[in-house]
Design a protein around this motif. Structure first.
Motif, PDB file in Angstrom:
ATOM      1  N   UNK A  26      21.868  30.579  54.283  1.00 19.70           N
ATOM      2  CA  UNK A  26      20.450  30.697  54.654  1.00 19.70           C
ATOM      3  C   UNK A  26      20.153  32.100  55.132  1.00 19.70           C
ATOM      4  N   UNK A  27      18.864  32.430  55.189  1.00 22.48           N
ATOM      5  CA  UNK A  27      18.459  33.747  55.680  1.00 22.48           C
ATOM      6  C   UNK A  27      18.877  33.927  57.136  1.00 22.48           C
ATOM      7  N   UNK A  39      14.109  38.033  59.201  1.00 24.49           N
ATOM      8  CA  UNK A  39      13.170  38.772  58.373  1.00 24.49           C
ATOM      9  C   UNK A  39      13.858  39.961  57.702  1.00 24.49           C
ATOM     10  N   UNK A  40      14.714  40.657  58.458  1.00 24.69           N
ATOM     11  CA  UNK A  40      15.426  41.796  57.889  1.00 24.69           C
ATOM     12  C   UNK A  40      16.409  41.339  56.805  1.00 24.69           C
ATOM     13  N   UNK A  41      17.026  40.184  57.025  1.00 23.21           N
ATOM     14  CA  UNK A  41      17.946  39.655  56.024  1.00 23.21           C
ATOM     15  C   UNK A  41      17.222  39.402  54.711  1.00 23.21           C
ATOM     16  N   UNK A  42      16.004  38.863  54.790  1.00 25.62           N
ATOM     17  CA  UNK A  42      15.224  38.631  53.578  1.00 25.62           C
ATOM     18  C   UNK A  42      14.892  39.949  52.882  1.00 25.62           C
ATOM     19  N   UNK A  64      19.174  28.096  50.483  1.00 24.55           N
ATOM     20  CA  UNK A  64      19.541  29.450  50.874  1.00 24.55           C
ATOM     21  C   UNK A  64      19.614  30.330  49.640  1.00 24.55           C
ATOM     22  N   UNK A  65      20.590  31.217  49.609  1.00 19.97           N
ATOM     23  CA  UNK A  65      20.729  32.173  48.515  1.00 19.97           C
ATOM     24  C   UNK A  65      22.074  31.996  47.812  1.00 19.97           C
ATOM     25  N   UNK A  66      22.062  32.273  46.539  1.00 17.22           N
ATOM     26  CA  UNK A  66      23.296  32.312  45.766  1.00 17.22           C
ATOM     27  C   UNK A  66      23.126  33.333  44.646  1.00 17.22           C
ATOM     28  N   UNK A  67      24.251  33.786  44.108  1.00 17.56           N
ATOM     29  CA  UNK A  67      24.220  34.734  42.993  1.00 17.56           C
ATOM     30  C   UNK A  67      24.114  33.946  41.704  1.00 17.56           C
TER      31      UNK A  67
END
Length: 357
Positions: A26-27, A39-42, A64-67
């Motif tokens: 997650x962010x 916010x900076x992570x995003x 969250x995020x993934x490649x």
């Protein structure tokens, strides 16, 4: 925790590494990992996307995020031991790794360009002498090997525990001169302060490594491969002393370095070595077109006589002798044998240490 003074570019790369290592991160967790706000992570994720890296958002309550899978591989993050382990596996298991024009060799070249210089340079030096190991148990620990490579390239003495052939463990203090891949085995060519002698240690028998702060100076103009080959031809049970009726160029052409050490003497070239298998050694000498005389080693004399008797017996039972070649069929004096014959003999003789040991 990332240092507060880490640059934005470095943080973006660290964000990529975190997403690769933890798909679905997650962010908030990404921000905690980078030491920044959510916010900076995003914002760092946006930077990666601007660089055309396929960073996907996972929907759902735990999204969250993934490649993602794009047309190109995103940058891969390796530690030095991981990268060295990957390169070692390729060198050991694929003959095309030696040729940068081959598919596997080209991919390996890209990995080498991304490695730290102190890791990449030793691997470049050995990639042309590859071969699959004869036994999976001979594979070495990349982390331990990376320490030896680091000590070699930084000229630092090491203390290690080594398993001898009889299974006993022996502590040693050595100056690592080079890490060499030869005949399917990884070797550490070194000077042993414990034995006060040059040694070639099999890295699969090294149990632990401690890199000291004490520096050393390796011999000038060290040819690590030649030194290893000559070392592997010594130390066996039966002495070998052969006089070759040839010049140094001819002897070097026909005899692999692992077969022994060559010295220029009156009347030709002297071949000095040792072997545990005199019968095998006699066959290697007979495979060459060089005239030779065994002047030492009773065991090799006997093996040569036995081989000669067997060949004479085989020739005597072969029927009528073949028609002598005509003048047109006989190659002019001083000409080299056909390339095919050279390759066959080299393939047969280039088995020195494996057969000798």
């Amino acid at each position: 925790m990332v240092r507060y003074d880490t640059s934005p570019t470095a943080r973006a790369l660290l964000a990529l590494e975190a997403i690769q290592d933890s798909p679905g991160i997650t962010a908030q967790r990404l921000g905690d990992h980078l030491g920044v706000t959510e916010r900076a992570a995003r914002r760092y994720v946006a930077i990666l996307r601007e660089a055309e890296l396929p960073i996907e958002s996972v929907t759902g309550p735990h999204g969250g995020y993934r490649v993602g899978r794009g047309l190109r591989l995103p940058p891969l993050m390796f530690t030095a031991p991981e990268a060295l382990g990957l390169v070692m596996a390729v060198l050991e298991g694929h003959r095309g790794a030696a040729d940068p024009t081959e598919l596997v060799g080209a991919a390996l070249s890209k990995i080498l360009r991304a490695l730290p210089q102190q890791v990449a340079e030793p691997v470049r030096a050995v990639r042309h002498i590859t071969g699959p190991p004869p036994d999976p148990s001979l594979r070495v620990d990349p982390v331990l090997t990376a320490r030896l490579v680091e000590a070699w390239t930084s000229s630092r003495r090491v203390r290690l525990d080594y398993r001898l052939e009889d299974g006993r463990e022996r502590p040693m203090e050595v100056d690592p001169w080079a890490v060499v891949l030869r005949h399917g085995r990884w070797y550490l060519l070194c000077w042993s302060h414990t034995s006060d002698a040059q040694r070639a240690l099999r890295i699969d028998r090294v149990l632990s490594v401690f890199v000291t702060s004490q520096c050393f100076t390796a011999p000038e103009d060290l040819d690590a491969l030649r030194a290893l080959e000559e070392h592997l031809s010594q130390g066996w049970r039966h002495e070998v002393d052969v006089l070759l009726r040839a010049d140094l160029d001819e002897a070097t052409r026909w005899l692999p370095r692992s077969l022994g050490r060559l010295e220029v003497v009156d009347g030709g070239i002297r071949l000095l070595a040792t072997t545990d298998d005199p019968d095998w050694y006699a066959r290697q000498l007979a495979n060459t077109p060089l005239a030779f005389e065994v002047v030492g080693s009773p065991a090799l004399v006997q093996a040569t006589e036995d081989l000669a008797a067997r060949l004479v017996k085989a020739a005597g039972s072969a029927g009528p002798a073949p028609t002598p070649p005509t003048i047109a069929d006989t190659p002019p004096a001083g000409t080299s044998p056909p390339d095919r014959e050279v390759r066959q003999v080299q393939q047969q003789t280039n088995r020195g240490p494996r057969a000798l040991g």
